[in-house]
Structures are given as structure tokens and as C-alpha cells.
Design a protein around this motif. Structure first.
Motif, PDB file in Angstrom:
ATOM      1  N   PRO A 122       0.294  -2.381   1.884  1.00  0.00           N
ATOM      2  CA  PRO A 122      -1.001  -1.717   2.048  1.00  0.00           C
ATOM      3  C   PRO A 122      -1.460  -1.625   3.489  1.00  0.00           C
ATOM      4  O   PRO A 122      -2.380  -0.868   3.800  1.00  0.00           O
ATOM      5  CB  PRO A 122      -1.940  -2.589   1.216  1.00  0.00           C
ATOM      6  CG  PRO A 122      -1.288  -3.937   1.185  1.00  0.00           C
ATOM      7  CD  PRO A 122       0.175  -3.647   1.139  1.00  0.00           C
ATOM      8  N   GLU A 123      -0.816  -2.380   4.384  1.00  0.00           N
ATOM      9  CA  GLU A 123      -1.213  -2.340   5.790  1.00  0.00           C
ATOM     10  C   GLU A 123      -0.483  -1.270   6.587  1.00  0.00           C
ATOM     11  O   GLU A 123      -0.940  -0.863   7.648  1.00  0.00           O
ATOM     12  CB  GLU A 123      -0.984  -3.714   6.434  1.00  0.00           C
ATOM     13  CG  GLU A 123      -1.824  -4.824   5.824  1.00  0.00           C
ATOM     14  CD  GLU A 123      -3.306  -4.541   5.943  1.00  0.00           C
ATOM     15  OE1 GLU A 123      -3.745  -4.044   7.002  1.00  0.00           O
ATOM     16  OE2 GLU A 123      -4.048  -4.800   4.972  1.00  0.00           O
ATOM     17  N   THR A 124       0.686  -0.826   6.099  1.00  0.00           N
ATOM     18  CA  THR A 124       1.471   0.169   6.834  1.00  0.00           C
ATOM     19  C   THR A 124       1.690   1.451   6.048  1.00  0.00           C
ATOM     20  O   THR A 124       2.045   2.478   6.645  1.00  0.00           O
ATOM     21  CB  THR A 124       2.852  -0.391   7.209  1.00  0.00           C
ATOM     22  OG1 THR A 124       3.610  -0.626   6.008  1.00  0.00           O
ATOM     23  CG2 THR A 124       2.738  -1.675   8.010  1.00  0.00           C
ATOM     24  N   TYR A 125       1.544   1.409   4.727  1.00  0.00           N
ATOM     25  CA  TYR A 125       1.815   2.518   3.816  1.00  0.00           C
ATOM     26  C   TYR A 125       3.301   2.813   3.692  1.00  0.00           C
ATOM     27  O   TYR A 125       3.687   3.792   3.049  1.00  0.00           O
ATOM     28  CB  TYR A 125       1.068   3.792   4.220  1.00  0.00           C
ATOM     29  CG  TYR A 125      -0.437   3.763   4.002  1.00  0.00           C
ATOM     30  CD1 TYR A 125      -1.107   2.606   3.622  1.00  0.00           C
ATOM     31  CD2 TYR A 125      -1.193   4.919   4.186  1.00  0.00           C
ATOM     32  CE1 TYR A 125      -2.486   2.597   3.445  1.00  0.00           C
ATOM     33  CE2 TYR A 125      -2.571   4.926   4.002  1.00  0.00           C
ATOM     34  CZ  TYR A 125      -3.213   3.765   3.629  1.00  0.00           C
ATOM     35  OH  TYR A 125      -4.582   3.770   3.438  1.00  0.00           O
ATOM     36  N   ASN A 126       4.153   2.002   4.287  1.00  0.00           N
ATOM     37  CA  ASN A 126       5.600   2.125   4.117  1.00  0.00           C
ATOM     38  C   ASN A 126       6.083   1.148   3.052  1.00  0.00           C
ATOM     39  O   ASN A 126       5.352   0.235   2.641  1.00  0.00           O
ATOM     40  CB  ASN A 126       6.317   1.847   5.442  1.00  0.00           C
ATOM     41  CG  ASN A 126       6.317   3.056   6.365  1.00  0.00           C
ATOM     42  OD1 ASN A 126       6.311   4.196   5.909  1.00  0.00           O
ATOM     43  ND2 ASN A 126       6.327   2.817   7.671  1.00  0.00           N
TER      44      ASN A 126
END
Length: 432
Positions: A118-122
Motif C-alpha cells: 500500500p505504500e508503493t502500489y507495486n
């Protein structure tokens, strides 16, 4: 008197951001030269596509490049050439364009969705091993928006379990990881040159790899005729007796597309550096605005290729409770190209929800005896990807980032203006 443009007030920015694509006389001349030559197809002694794919591969630290007709085709060819077979499973993040997941399906493999960080969307590497089975063959690492995925962790998992790593580089032109340039960090990569992409010929794609065997299989897979791509050990390459050695497609890139890319390629490094510089500055500005947050940029990120500037709407109360969709519309009305991005993750699309009920022909490959397992995508949950699509993500496309620092200030100032007049915005939400 209304202050917000969405409510009839004056726009903060009167001048449009830069258009895309950028057309210069060199590109016009390059296309004209191809038209006049009558060599519109690389099979007819064309050279532009060949020259570009070689340049492009070298720029991304790859030994081999092969141009194809689209980014979707590039991913399909990469999957097949890497050795993914019918009934194999391919781990795929749910926050991506559909081609990331449809490419394995086209090869007869089964996408297995693993949620994002959820912090990078990767793709979240911490969740991958829980989804590895005896059927798992590959991991798709998507550099979404141009932000490099955690290739150290993904490659470590792949080595541990003897898996392939495929890079979806549709957003990654010129991006850099601490371990090297994006597109060179897995077994093969697929690139897109579709109209919105950071380097474009309207459509088009490319497969890059440092594996000679994968390259050779890609040549066979992308074209019945092999496009006159010379392979020293191609025993079927007889100019008199044409032979078709494998089941293939026609995914050739035209010489006109190759000419456009060949001409535009010289700008790529400058564009990539400028996008990253503007990304860094805008992120610092948005970090100061309550209710917004940036994606995390890890130390291994040396350059965000920035196809999409992605950030987060994390606190509606900072905007008087206005919903994300209304904030995005209000900012867009101020002259800033802001949107909410994807409204659903891949596994929530009808293709997967109805996979066993008509969306896939006879449910293949899920129903194939080569697979022999149960896969019902209606039961799949990726809560982080679902949440950000529902309520969190905000997007600004790459053309804005070829501008100036002042352009970045306008983007940030549009959010400040909307926030300062959030009560007015909230009244619109109540009326609607």
C-alpha cells in the motif's frame, strides 16, 4: 461569489499543460523518408525498426531487443518466449493494466493475483511466497507508474523457487533501479509505445532480454516470417522455400512506427531526467498539504520513469469531508489534469469475475486438465488494491512533467486552492 472553478470561479491555471506527443520536423522527415522509400514493412529491406530496437535495448542495458506491434503483444511474446506453458501459474499484481494479466492467459497460463504494497502500489514481495505452488512458473514485476518495483526481493524469491521474472515495463522508459536499468533486471521485459507512453509511436512495443534463447524464441513467436531477423541457427530460414516452424502471430512493427521511435529516441534520456526532477519537486510540495500523501520511494529507486504521478487522498476531513472524486474534479477544473485512476483492480473486471461463465472460451485455461486446479476469481481478495481504487489513488499523467518547476507549483497550488475553499466544495457534494 464562487472561488472554485468547478463552481463558476476563475481557473487557477489558464494555460494548458504541454500536449503529447511532441512532434518535431525531424520526426516528420523520418516518416516522410520511409513513405517515399516504399519500404513500409521491415520484411522489405526496412532498417528503421531494426536500428531502433538495437538502440533501445542497449540503452536499457539489454543485449537483445525485438520490436512488436503493441505493448500487449510485447508482454504476450515475452511470456511465451520465456517458457511459460499451458497450465502454469504466473503471479501478477492486481493494480496494473489488463495486458499484464491477459498475457499469461493468451499463453494458456493462469494469473494468480498477489496484492500490492500500500505504500508503493507495486507488487508486495512479502505476500508472494504464500501464493507459490507447484504450478508457479513466473512472477510479473510491474513498475507501475514508472516507480521501480522491489527487484531485489522479487529476484531473491525467484531464485529460491526457480521461477522466471518478467518485467512489465509499459511505464518504465528510462527508469533506474539500484541494480540497473529497468527492463534488464528479469528474464525478459515487455515495453509499450502506445500513444500515452513516455516514448511513443502511437502504438507499438518491444521485448528486451539478455537471454539469447529467449530472444530467439521471441523472434519465432512474434512473426510467422521472422521479419527477416537473422538468427544464425535458424534452419528454417530459406529465402526460396518459406517454412513456418512454430505456431505464431503477426506482431510485426511497421517501418513507419520504427522511424518515429528512431527519431524520438534521442530525446528519451533528457525527458526521463526532467520527469524525475519534476516528480521529486512536486512530491515535496504535496507532502506539505494535509490530507495528501506520496507513495514511498525506497532507496533502490534511482530514477522514477514517471509515466503517472501517483499519490494518495488519505484524509477527507482535510478537505471538509469532500469525496476523492469531487476533489479530483475540482482540481481538474482549475486547469490541472488530475484523475482518480483505475476504479477497480484487475481481478474485479468481468474477464475474471465471469472467467468460468463465458468470459473465457470454455473457461480455458482454468478448466484445462493441464492446470488441474480450482481457480475461481470471484473468491480472490486483494484488499489493498481494492481499497486504493475505491477511495485513495490520484493520478497526474506524464506530459505535465516535461514542463517547469512553475508548472509543478501550479499543480500543488491547485490542491491548496481547493483545500482553502473546501467548504464551498463540500456544499457542491451535498447538492449533488
Amino acid at each position: 461569489m464562487a472561488k472554485l472553478a468547478i463552481n463558476g470561479g476563475e481557473k487557477l491555471r489558464q494555460t494548458p499543460f504541454g500536449s503529447w506527443p511532441l512532434v518535431d520536423e525531424a520526426t516528420v522527415d523520418a516518416v516522410t523518408d520511409v513513405l517515399r522509400s516504399a519500404r513500409w514493412n521491415r520484411r522489405r529491406d526496412g532498417t528503421r525498426t531494426r536500428e531502433f530496437e538495437q538502440q533501445y535495448a542497449r540503452y536499457h542495458d539489454c543485449e537483445y531487443g525485438l520490436c512488436v506491434s503493441s505493448g500487449t503483444a510485447a508482454l504476450e511474446v515475452a511470456v511465451r518466449a520465456a517458457g511459460v506453458e499451458i497450465g502454469d501459474e504466473v503471479i501478477v499484481p492486481p493494480y496494473s493494466f489488463m495486458a499484464t494479466a491477459s498475457a499469461p492467459l493468451q499463453a494458456g497460463a493462469v494469473p494468480v493475483f498477489v496484492d500490492i504494497d500500500p505504500e508503493t502500489y507495486n507488487l508486495n514481495p512479502a505476500l508472494v511466497e504464500d501464493h507459490i505452488t507447484e504450478k508457479t512458473r513466473a512472477i510479473f514485476a510491474v513498475h507501475f507508474g514508472g516507480l521501480p518495483a522491489d527487484m531485489d526481493a522479487i529476484n531473491a524469491i525467484a531464485r529460491k523457487h526457480n521461477l522466471l521474472v518478467l518485467e512489465d515495463c509499459a511505464h518504465a522508459h528510462g527508469g533506474r533501479h539500484a541494480q540497473g536499468k529497468l527492463g534488464s533486471l528479469g528474464d525478459a521485459a515487455g515495453w509499450s509505445f502506445q500513444a500515452s507512453k513516455n516514448l511513443t509511436s502511437g502504438e507499438g512495443g518491444c521485448v528486451t532480454t539478455n537471454n539469447e534463447d529467449i530472444y530467439k524464441r521471441a523472434v519465432y513467436a512474434h512473426d510467422f516470417w521472422r521479419s527477416h531477423v537473422e538468427l544464425e541457427d535458424d534452419i528454417y530460414n530459406d529465402p526460396i522455400d518459406t517454412q513456418f516452424p512454430v505456431l505464431s502471430w503477426n506482431y510485426r512493427m511497421s517501418e513507419i512506427m520504427g522511424a518515429i521511435l528512431h527519431s524520438q529516441f534521442g530525446n528519451l534520456e533528457e525527458w526521463a531526467a526532467r520527469r524525475h526532477e519534476n516528480f521529486t519537486y512536486l512530491a515535496s510540495r504535496l507532502a506539505e498539504i494535509e490530507g495528501l500523501a506520496n507513495v514511498r520511494v525506497d532507496p533502490y529507486v534511482k530514477r522514477n520513469a514517471l509515466h503517472i504521478f501517483i499519490f494518495k487522498y488519505i484524509n477527507a476531513e482535510a478537505f471538509a469531508g469532500a469525496p476523492r472524486e469531487l476533489v479530483a474534479k475540482a482540481v481538474a477544473a482549475e486547469g490541472v489534469p488530475c484523475s482518480i485512476g483505475y476504479v477497480r483492480p484487475l481481478h474485479k473486471h468481468p474477464l475474471f469475475q465471469d472467467a468460468l461463465h463465458g468470459a473465457l472460451r470454455s473457461g480455458f485455461p482454468l478448466t484445462s486438465h493441464y492446470y488441474g486446479r480450482e481457480m475461481d476469481y470471484r473468491k480472490v481478495e486483494c484488499p489493498e488494491a481494492e481499497r486504493l481504487c475505491r477511495e485513495e489513488s490520484l493520478w497526474i499523467g506524464q506530459p505535465a512533467f516535461l514542463g517547469t518547476k512553475e508548472d509543478m507549483d501550479d499543480i500543488a497550488d491547485a490542491f491548496v486552492k481547493v483545500q482553502e475553499n473546501a467548504a464551498e466544495l463540500r456544499s457542491l457534494a451535498v447538492v449533488n
